[in-house]
Design an enzyme around this catalytic site. Structure first.
Site, mmCIF file in Angstrom:
data_model
loop_
_atom_site.group_PDB
_atom_site.id
_atom_site.type_symbol
_atom_site.label_atom_id
_atom_site.label_comp_id
_atom_site.label_asym_id
_atom_site.label_seq_id
_atom_site.Cartn_x
_atom_site.Cartn_y
_atom_site.Cartn_z
ATOM 1 N N ASP A 51 1.875 18.496 -47.085
ATOM 2 C CA ASP A 51 1.394 18.121 -48.421
ATOM 3 C C ASP A 51 1.361 16.602 -48.588
ATOM 4 O OD1 ASP A 51 0.643 18.982 -51.187
ATOM 5 O OD2 ASP A 51 2.430 17.826 -51.681
ATOM 6 N N HIS A 80 -1.984 14.404 -49.234
ATOM 7 C CA HIS A 80 -2.157 13.491 -50.371
ATOM 8 C C HIS A 80 -2.434 12.065 -49.912
ATOM 9 C CE1 HIS A 80 -1.302 16.149 -53.680
ATOM 10 N NE2 HIS A 80 -0.209 16.585 -53.111
ATOM 11 N N ARG A 87 11.849 21.137 -55.533
ATOM 12 C CA ARG A 87 11.221 22.281 -56.209
ATOM 13 C C ARG A 87 10.920 23.425 -55.234
ATOM 14 N NH1 ARG A 87 7.948 17.808 -56.679
ATOM 15 N NH2 ARG A 87 5.831 17.841 -55.856
ATOM 16 N N ASN A 92 3.880 21.736 -62.247
ATOM 17 C CA ASN A 92 5.008 20.918 -61.765
ATOM 18 C C ASN A 92 5.728 20.274 -62.946
ATOM 19 O OD1 ASN A 92 4.492 21.474 -59.100
ATOM 20 N ND2 ASN A 92 3.512 19.508 -58.657
ATOM 21 N N THR A 109 2.577 22.730 -56.557
ATOM 22 C CA THR A 109 3.692 23.076 -55.678
ATOM 23 C C THR A 109 4.727 23.980 -56.349
ATOM 24 O OG1 THR A 109 3.433 21.051 -54.439
ATOM 25 C CG2 THR A 109 5.590 22.090 -54.341
HETATM 26 ZN ZN LIG Z 1 0.800 18.479 -53.333
#
Ligand SMILES: [Zn+2]
Length: 561
Positions: free
Chosen positions: A305, A309, A179, A116, A95
């Site tokens: 996302d 996951h 982020r 990350n 990401t």
């Molecule tokens: Zn991810």
């Protein structure tokens, strides 16, 4: 639910009291004296607002699978300039690196955002792990509970460049993850807000504008309510099948959740609705795009996302998520339309993904595997230490970047590095093991991204001082998840195309639509957007994409149009 949230944070009254829409761009009504313009040419005036949307984990594969079902905001983007084969070309498809490319025009090798989380053995903390968007020098910051910061991003964003060219430019960045907001917003932001798992927050000490306070309250109220199961859209019936992953039952979820369950809220369409409602509210409240200069808004919608996951990409969960995102984006664009501002929209993703190993195995897809614990740095390092008679730790890190422990005696380091490289390369799950020096010596690739060697993909991710002493890439379809658990059954981060390929879509009112099937890169986005406002961005890794299918060239600069 989504519409209600959008309206709660971005009240209709505000939209209704806005001035009437501005006149259409000149190209839509050419002056009689001008030579006859092609009926479908790109607008020639600069847009007043650039809106960049990143949909976290929105792979080119998901885009291809679902594009015919879109009826909302994503359908509108399909009528614009469509680049279905966009690439986050680099190897470390996570990401933070992905978001660092979208609005800088640089690959992670130059943004400095190599992962990350990476290892900095000089960091004053036991685990030596540093988060990409933290200030590790701030008191109390840890890689998991960090003080957010933009300091690791080594290059300017488009918003920063626009501000440098015209200080009146407002730069606003909001996202479902810190982020995403920070890497797209950059170092000089007027407003920067993200969802921290519990609430909408910013850097410490920033003033909360009333519109943000309204959004915070609307989201808190929504989170406090239980969420009944969402309806199953017709297109989702085909994927409504249960899959067992350990103790988990996946594939038929509809985002039912208990009151106050922030974790379930995050992995649901409600998170995106919250972020989009906040973005819409800021557009209205700050009157973005309504002054002489062009303003910049970036929006990171992160729920896709979290859904990927937690549930993988091929169940009802992802199908409902994308339908809801499409609808919420439509509502967001309706708010933008109501302002009358001429905006240039761009949508892409930070990386792709591939589905849960267990579901792929059920469908007899070959090579699907979880990572062998023997491939982890701890195991490889321990074996080397045993065989070479070393005491203390040997290797640090995980996934792509492996580091020699800095306490290793200098005389031992070349031997340990060579031994680590040899042992990794011999593992059946490993596709590439190169020393950092070997990767650094690879020329930065200049060919289309689907042709890059693995070493070139690694090169695009390599930044000296942050990347590992050893770079290890796994074979296709090997997930780095050893044991799946709640919220984490699928991941990305590999150098393979299912993780690299993302759609890149541009839309502006009056802009003729077309589709370019050949590959382009996310680093091409900044030169492309910059050209629409006559800004040059020398030295970036990307190149300008012509957004006009006809003879007009949106990359040619105002003087040549
Ligand atoms: Zn991810």
């Amino acid at each position: 639910m989504l519409a209600a949230l959008l309206l709660a944070a971005a009240p209709l009254q505000a939209a209704q009291t806005l001035p009437p829409p501005e006149k259409a761009p000149p190209v839509a009504n050419p002056a009689p004296a001008s030579p006859p313009a092609a009926p479908a040419a790109a607008p020639r005036t600069p847009p007043k607002l650039i809106v960049a949307v990143s949909v976290d984990q929105f792979s080119a594969d998901l885009f291809a699978q679902y594009r015919r079902t879109f009826t909302g905001g994503l359908a509108r983007l399909l009528a614009g300039a469509v680049f279905p084969a966009g690439y986050q070309g680099h190897a470390a498809t996570e990401t933070c690196p992905g978001h660092s490319t979208i609005l800088t025009g640089y690959r992670p090798a130059r943004t400095g955002i190599v992962a990350n989380t990476w290892i900095d053995q000089g960091a004053a903390r036991a685990d030596k792990q540093v988060y990409c968007a933290e200030d590790e020098s701030a008191p109390g910051s840890t890689h998991e509970n960090y003080v957010a910061s933009d300091k690791h991003l080594l290059v300017p964003t488009l918003g920063e460049r626009m501000k440098a060219a015209d200080p009146r430019t407002r730069v606003v960045s909001v996202a479902g993850k810190d982020r995403a907001a920070i890497m797209m917003g950059g170092h000089k932001v007027d407003e920067l807000w993200w969802w921290n798992g519990k609430a909408i927050v910013s850097y410490p000490g920033r003033t909360t504008p009333p519109v943000v306070a309204r959004a915070q309250k609307a989201v808190a109220d929504l989170l406090a309510q239980p969420q009944p199961a969402l309806d199953l859209p017709p297109q989702c019936r085909a994927v409504d099948r249960e899959i067992r992953v350990g103790e988990l039952s996946l594939g038929r979820g509809r985002f039912e959740r208990a009151a106050g369950d922030a974790r379930a809220f995050r992995a649901s369409p409600a998170l995106d609705a919250a972020v989009l409602s906040l973005a819409a509210g800021l557009v209205q409240d700050m009157k973005l795009g309504r002054q002489a200069q062009t303003d910049m808004l970036s929006v990171g919608v992160s729920a896709t996302d979290y859904v990927g996951h937690a549930f993988g990409t091929q169940g009802t969960e992802m199908c409902i998520q994308l339908a809801q995102l499409d609808e919420a984006l439509g509502g967001f664009l309706d708010v933008l339309d109501a302002t009358g501002v001429d905006y240039q929209l761009m949508l892409t993703a930070d990386h792709g993904a591939h589905d849960v190993t267990e579901r792929q195995r059920q469908r007899a897809m070959p090579m699907e595997a979880h990572i062998d614990p023997q491939v982890q740095a701890k195991a490889v390092g321990a074996a080397i230490g045993r065989d070479l008679g070393l005491t203390g730790p040997v290797l640090l890190g995980s996934e792509g970047d492996i580091y020699l422990d800095r306490t290793l005696p200098a005389a031992q380091r070349p031997r340990v590095l060579a031994e680590a490289r040899r042992r990794y390369a011999a593992q059946s799950q490993v596709a590439l093991a190169m020393t950092g020096a070997e990767v650094a010596a690879v020329p930065m690739p200049t060919t289309p991204p689907e042709t890059w060697t693995l070493a070139e993909r690694a090169r695009a991710s390599y930044s000296p001082g942050r990347s590992g002493d050893l770079i290890v890439l796994l074979r296709p379809r090997v997930t780095t998840i050893e044991v799946p658990g709640p919220g984490y059954v699928e991941t990305h981060g590999s150098p393979w195309d299912y993780d690299r390929r993302v759609p890149i879509l541009f839309w502006r009112r009056g802009q003729p639509g077309f589709e370019q099937p050949l590959s382009v890169e996310t680093v091409d986005i900044v030169p492309t957007l910059a050209a629409t406002i006559g800004l040059t961005v020398p030295g970036v890794d990307g190149r300008c994409l012509d957004l006009d299918p006809g003879p007009a060239d949106t990359c040619a600069g105002p003087e040549r149009r």
